[in-house]
Design an enzyme around this catalytic site. Structure first.
Site, PDB file in Angstrom:
ATOM      1  N   ALA A  18       0.818  -1.208   0.000  1.00  0.00           N
ATOM      2  CA  ALA A  18       0.000   0.000   0.000  1.00  0.00           C
ATOM      3  C   ALA A  18       0.853   1.260   0.000  1.00  0.00           C
ATOM      4  CB  ALA A  18      -0.941  -0.010   1.204  1.00  0.00           C
ATOM      5  N   GLU A  38       9.837   3.694   6.301  1.00  0.00           N
ATOM      6  CA  GLU A  38       9.845   2.234   6.337  1.00  0.00           C
ATOM      7  C   GLU A  38      10.723   1.751   7.478  1.00  0.00           C
ATOM      8  OE1 GLU A  38       9.905  -1.747   6.008  1.00  0.00           O
ATOM      9  OE2 GLU A  38       8.441  -0.434   5.043  1.00  0.00           O
ATOM     10  N   ALA A  39      10.221   0.759   8.231  1.00  0.00           N
ATOM     11  CA  ALA A  39      10.979   0.230   9.362  1.00  0.00           C
ATOM     12  C   ALA A  39      12.136  -0.649   8.923  1.00  0.00           C
ATOM     13  CB  ALA A  39      10.055  -0.568  10.283  1.00  0.00           C
ATOM     14  N   HIS A 447      -2.234 -14.121   5.679  1.00  0.00           N
ATOM     15  CA  HIS A 447      -3.139 -13.152   5.066  1.00  0.00           C
ATOM     16  C   HIS A 447      -3.983 -12.424   6.116  1.00  0.00           C
ATOM     17  CE1 HIS A 447      -3.172 -16.096   1.384  1.00  0.00           C
ATOM     18  NE2 HIS A 447      -2.112 -15.293   1.359  1.00  0.00           N
TER      19      HIS A 447
END
Length: 507
Positions: A18, A38-39, A447
């Site tokens: 996403a 972003e980690a 999921h």
């Protein structure tokens, strides 16, 4: 850029599917200043590019390394694989680009997610993809994600499709489209023999834009909320530097079903009693945050092969079936996945058996669990309880799907390949034995969805435009917003959600 400025129009947390899509789309407007945080690493590992190697990344530095709590129905804990690098799970998953059956999106509108049915999503599905050989009525032709079916199929997988038809199941023309029930090859995001992640297709081509800043290896501690409005984020870099960033437009959480719920709660948005219990000050009592966690759960039928199997050219799974068991309501409730090898990390399959697998999964689970904080610090692992088989209907459905897998696995097209069934094995010859096998050999299909569910009821977290209820300037756009899980691997749906989110944010 390594030194971002401190005021942005849009700040996006998480560079997975996403985040990559939204950052790429919004930064197409040179007047919109975007920060993406972003980690994980700014580069995926070498194994990411090689489709058959995806199991090597499980438990590696690009996996968050989550595990569930001990599950009350089984007495065991299982791992939850979650990508931690540029591209997120699209850099580590098994590359299936599959939509849920259209019936599974109809449930979204029933809880107030207006205009999020399959027909509404179709143009966003199409916008994300270039489907080689696909029907242009339902398939994209110009999207960044180049997807294709494997040709030729691995021979043991091809045998599975013939066996399914012999057993009376329908051969689908495009089982990945969301319009059919039956068996067929799946679309995969493999291009020229290599994985095509969201970072490859969307983000990397955009990183040279001067209005897009990307910061990797940075942990977001909280979003700042003042008088009911989100004003920015606070994060720390790899060297421990704390940075506060102001946002004049919107903050978008795209950290996934675990990460986005965790970050909302760390920011004081969530069920107030829980927040107080773990020492987080309450900004907004929003009880649905972290609730409604659910996932596809899987168990395998494992076969010993009678002769050597050709090596895989793909991610081991190239074809699937979407079926309705006797427990199904409206639409398919189980998936069968044909897998060309063993020893790739499936439960009940420790690599000691040389052979192949038909894996069964519950696609429309009833069980619901939660994500909760273990403390007020962003570095503390969240507590994830999927509550697998908390509703016995899921166990009944998975046992029914395993019976179908066994029926197909015993059919004559497999005769040239099959030596014997290794698991569940001949001793599992009745309902009770299969229930016991499932409880011992189940795993997550990786999921998870639902912890920031979209809708208009008391447990909804975001509205139909993905805005967090009760807080302006804050949206969530990832798998967490799905009120219920689609009857397919979830990545393709997240791409569509992100394409729509970018349109909503960009106007």
């Amino acid at each position: 850029m390594s030194n971002p400025s401190h005021t942005y129009d849009v700040v996006i947390v998480g560079a997975g599917v996403a985040g990559s899509v939204i950052a790429s789309r919004l930064s197409q407007d040179p007047g919109t200043r975007v920060l993406l945080i972003e980690a994980g690493s700014a580069t995926p590992p070498l194994a990411s590019a090689v489709p058959p190697w995806w199991p090597k990344m499980i438990g590696s530095t690009v996996d968050w390394g989550d595990s569930t709590t001990v599950q009350s129905a089984t007495g065991s804990s299982v791992r939850l694989v979650r990508g931690r690098c540029i591209g997120g799970s699209s850099a580590t998953n098994a590359m299936m680009f599959v939509r849920g059956h259209r019936t599974s999106y109809a449930a979204w509108e029933n809880v107030g997610a207006k205009s999020w049915g399959y027909d509404d999503l179709l143009r966003y599905f199409k916008r994300s993809e270039t489907a080689v050989g696909g029907d242009p009525a339902v398939r994209g032709r110009t999207g960044p994600m180049r997807i294709t079916e494997m040709s030729p199929l691995h021979p043991v997988i091809a045998a599975g499709l013939v066996a399914a038809v012999q057993c009376g199941y329908r051969r689908a023309s495009d089982i990945s489209s969301g319009t059919e029930v039956g068996f067929g090859p799946a679309f995969l995001n493999i291009a020229d023999g290599k994985r095509l992640s969201a970072a490859d297709a969307y983000l990397l081509p955009a990183l040279s834009r001067p209005n897009l800043d990307f910061v990797a290896q940075a942990v977001v501690h909280r979003v700042r909320i003042e008088n009911g409005h989100c004003t920015g984020v606070e994060y720390s870099t790899a060297d421990g530097t704390s940075i506060s960033v102001a946002c004049s437009g919107e903050v978008v959480l795209a950290a996934g079903t675990i990460g986005s719920a965790q970050l909302l709660m760390l920011s004081g948005v969530g069920p107030q009693a829980h927040l107080r219990d773990v020492g987080v000050g309450v900004r907004l009592d929003l009880p649905g945050v972290g609730a409604n966690f659910h996932d596809h759960v899987m168990a395998p039928v494992v076969y010993r092969s009678s002769r050597p199997l050709p090596p895989s050219r793909s991610a081991h799974g190239e074809a699937l079936g979407l079926i309705q068991t006797e427990h199904a309501g409206d639409g398919p409730d189980a998936q069968l996945l044909f897998i060309d090898s063993t020893g790739i990390g499936l439960p009940g399959d420790d690599g000691s058996v040389v052979g192949y697998v038909i894996a069964a999964s519950v696609m429309t689970p009833f069980s619901r669990g939660s994500v909760r904080l273990s403390g007020p610090d962003a570095g503390a692992r969240p507590i994830v309880d999927p509550n697998y088989f908390g509703d016995d209907r899921d166990l009944r459905t998975l046992v029914a799907a395993l019976k179908v897998a066994r029926e197909i696995g015993a059919a004559s097209p497999y005769d040239p390949w099959r030596a014997a069934e290794a698991a569940p094995g001949p001793a599992a010859d009745d309902e009770e034995a299969l229930r016991g096998f499932v409880k011992a050999a189940y795993q997550s299909y990786f999921h998870p969805v639902g912890t920031c569910a979209m809708g208009d009821n008391d447990m909804s977290v975001v509205d139909s435009e993905l805005r967090v209820h009760g807080i302006s300037g804050l949206r969530v756009a990832d798998g967490s917003i799905m009120p219920s899980i689609p009857s397919a691997n979830t990545a393709a749906t997240v791409y569509a959600i992100a394409e729509r989110a970018a349109e909503l944010i960009g106007g």
